[in-house]
Design an enzyme around this catalytic site. Structure first.
Site, PDB file in Angstrom:
ATOM      1  N   LYS A  50       0.824  -1.202   0.000  1.00 26.88           N
ATOM      2  CA  LYS A  50       0.000   0.000   0.000  1.00 26.88           C
ATOM      3  C   LYS A  50       0.858   1.252   0.000  1.00 26.88           C
ATOM      4  O   LYS A  50       0.592   2.222  -0.719  1.00 26.88           O
ATOM      5  CB  LYS A  50      -0.911   0.014   1.226  1.00 26.88           C
ATOM      6  CG  LYS A  50      -1.815   1.229   1.310  1.00 26.88           C
ATOM      7  CD  LYS A  50      -2.185   1.598   2.724  1.00 26.88           C
ATOM      8  CE  LYS A  50      -1.021   2.236   3.460  1.00 26.88           C
ATOM      9  NZ  LYS A  50      -1.401   2.818   4.768  1.00 26.88           N
ATOM     10  N   ARG A 124      -3.540  10.701   4.865  1.00 26.52           N
ATOM     11  CA  ARG A 124      -2.443  11.662   4.940  1.00 26.52           C
ATOM     12  C   ARG A 124      -1.569  11.655   3.684  1.00 26.52           C
ATOM     13  O   ARG A 124      -1.130  12.696   3.201  1.00 26.52           O
ATOM     14  CB  ARG A 124      -1.592  11.363   6.178  1.00 26.52           C
ATOM     15  CG  ARG A 124      -0.302  12.157   6.256  1.00 26.52           C
ATOM     16  CD  ARG A 124       0.519  11.753   7.468  1.00 26.52           C
ATOM     17  NE  ARG A 124       1.881  12.233   7.334  1.00 26.52           N
ATOM     18  CZ  ARG A 124       2.256  13.480   7.557  1.00 26.52           C
ATOM     19  NH1 ARG A 124       1.367  14.371   7.916  1.00 26.52           N
ATOM     20  NH2 ARG A 124       3.509  13.840   7.404  1.00 26.52           N
ATOM     21  N   CYS A 148      -7.029  23.118   9.029  1.00 25.66           N
ATOM     22  CA  CYS A 148      -6.649  24.313   9.772  1.00 25.66           C
ATOM     23  C   CYS A 148      -6.504  24.051  11.261  1.00 25.66           C
ATOM     24  O   CYS A 148      -6.062  24.918  12.007  1.00 25.66           O
ATOM     25  CB  CYS A 148      -7.658  25.435   9.533  1.00 25.66           C
ATOM     26  SG  CYS A 148      -9.348  24.962   9.999  1.00 25.66           S
ATOM     27  N   ARG A 153       3.501  21.436  12.186  1.00 25.74           N
ATOM     28  CA  ARG A 153       3.332  21.004  10.798  1.00 25.74           C
ATOM     29  C   ARG A 153       4.198  19.779  10.506  1.00 25.74           C
ATOM     30  O   ARG A 153       5.412  19.884  10.411  1.00 25.74           O
ATOM     31  CB  ARG A 153       3.744  22.122   9.836  1.00 25.74           C
ATOM     32  CG  ARG A 153       3.101  23.459  10.124  1.00 25.74           C
ATOM     33  CD  ARG A 153       1.618  23.456   9.808  1.00 25.74           C
ATOM     34  NE  ARG A 153       1.049  24.789   9.987  1.00 25.74           N
ATOM     35  CZ  ARG A 153      -0.227  25.074   9.852  1.00 25.74           C
ATOM     36  NH1 ARG A 153      -1.074  24.130   9.539  1.00 25.74           N
ATOM     37  NH2 ARG A 153      -0.664  26.298  10.033  1.00 25.74           N
ATOM     38  N   VAL A 155       4.486  18.309   7.789  1.00 26.30           N
ATOM     39  CA  VAL A 155       4.888  18.290   6.381  1.00 26.30           C
ATOM     40  C   VAL A 155       5.908  19.381   6.083  1.00 26.30           C
ATOM     41  O   VAL A 155       6.123  19.729   4.934  1.00 26.30           O
ATOM     42  CB  VAL A 155       3.653  18.442   5.458  1.00 26.30           C
ATOM     43  CG1 VAL A 155       2.749  17.226   5.580  1.00 26.30           C
ATOM     44  CG2 VAL A 155       2.882  19.709   5.771  1.00 26.30           C
ATOM     45  N   ASP A 156       6.562  19.907   7.099  1.00 24.09           N
ATOM     46  CA  ASP A 156       7.547  20.962   6.886  1.00 24.09           C
ATOM     47  C   ASP A 156       8.642  20.549   5.912  1.00 24.09           C
ATOM     48  O   ASP A 156       9.051  21.339   5.057  1.00 24.09           O
ATOM     49  CB  ASP A 156       8.186  21.378   8.218  1.00 24.09           C
ATOM     50  CG  ASP A 156       7.306  22.355   8.988  1.00 24.09           C
ATOM     51  OD1 ASP A 156       6.295  22.805   8.412  1.00 24.09           O
ATOM     52  OD2 ASP A 156       7.618  22.656  10.151  1.00 24.09           O
TER      53      ASP A 156
END
Length: 299
Positions: A50, A124, A148, A153, A155-156
């Site tokens: 996956k 995600r 929001c 974060r 995903v920086d």
């Protein structure tokens, strides 16, 4: 045994509950009761990975030609991503081929560069459509995985890699607004720590960037190699995948190809350990022992 929505409540030594499972909401499994003591015997085939399949599906945004993925797992995550890709302009066809389940994806054009929260929040990894959208269309608006309400974060590293490639990025009300109207440009990127998702995202964006990109401190998992192999079949020029330093020479366009998703190493290892713990003899097929070489050595 505790999970997000599962709890084994009976104390040790109690008989398993008569009601083996109870449904809650939309068919979500609430609890699983296992009565052990049986030897495991037989043969089981491993499905496609996956964690590789969903990144390969995102790669279909990089070309207007068909990408045929074989050995595809049929999971909620691949369904969710298929819905998101369809919203963006991808034609998604699932079918049974000669070698099992396969998916054909073709994106003649990007009809929308917006990945909304209601779809991204379901998985995600769907955030990784940002790089391909930006590389092909020069713009993208993609929800952060947590919308929001997100705090730190996660995903920086993804965003910093895209900035290094020349993207202008703004964050506003839970969305990433990214622009690169003149295209992306190769860069040298050193990840501060190893990240599978950031490595894959940087690869998906850099393949269409002008010039050469050097990625350092990369993740080395088999899924990284699988993504690079597929992209190279599509016409990309990637070397070093599976090592800590990867080089990508950008190309002007990518084409279609057929690619078999690698077997799932987590599933392979799970069945291997189950067989060893329960006794008996199990033959695990359609997989690769080198993917779990360290596990087998310890076992």
């Amino acid at each position: 045994l505790r999970g997000r929505s599962a709890t084994l409540e009976a104390p040790l030594g109690c008989s398993p509950p008569q009601k083996m499972r109870r449904q809650r909401g939309q068919g979500v499994l609430d609890r699983i009761a296992i009565e052990g003591g049986a030897r495991l015997e037989g043969e089981i085939a491993i499905s496609g990975a996956k964690n590789s399949a969903i990144k390969l599906m995102a790669a279909s945004l990089l070309t207007d030609e068909p990408l045929r993925l074989t050995n595809m797992p049929r999971l909620a995550d691949t369904r969710f991503l298929g819905q998101l890709l369809s919203r963006l302009g991808t034609e998604v066809e699932e079918r049974d081929g000669a070698d099992g389940a396969e998916t054909i994806l073709q994106t003649p054009e990007i009809v929308s560069a917006i990945a909304p929260y209601d779809l991204v929040r379901q998985m995600r990894a769907s955030f990784n459509v940002l790089g391909p959208l930006l590389a092909r269309s020069g713009q993208a608006k993609v929800s952060l995985p947590g919308g929001c309400t997100i705090g730190a974060r996660p995903v920086d590293l993804h965003l910093e890699a895209l900035r290094a490639l020349g993207a202008h990025i703004d964050l506003h009300e839970g969305y990433v607004y990214a622009q690169a109207p003149r295209g992306l440009t190769g860069a040298e990127i050193t990840f501060p720590f190893v990240s599978v998702g950031a490595t894959e995202h940087a690869l998906l964006a850099a393949v269409l960037a002008e010039g050469e990109t050097v990625l350092r401190n990369c993740a080395c998992e088999p899924e990284i190699v699988d993504l690079a192999d597929c992209l190279n079949k599509m016409g990309a020029q990637i070397t070093g995948a599976g090592q800590s330093e990867v080089h990508v020479r950008g190309v002007s366009r990518l084409g279609g190809t057929t690619h078999a998703v690698i077997p799932d190493r987590i599933e392979t290892g799970t069945y291997a350990m189950a067989a060893a713990m329960a006794g008996g003899e199990v033959r695990i097929t359609r997989t690769r022992s080198d993917f779990i070489a360290n596990l087998l050595e310890k076992m």
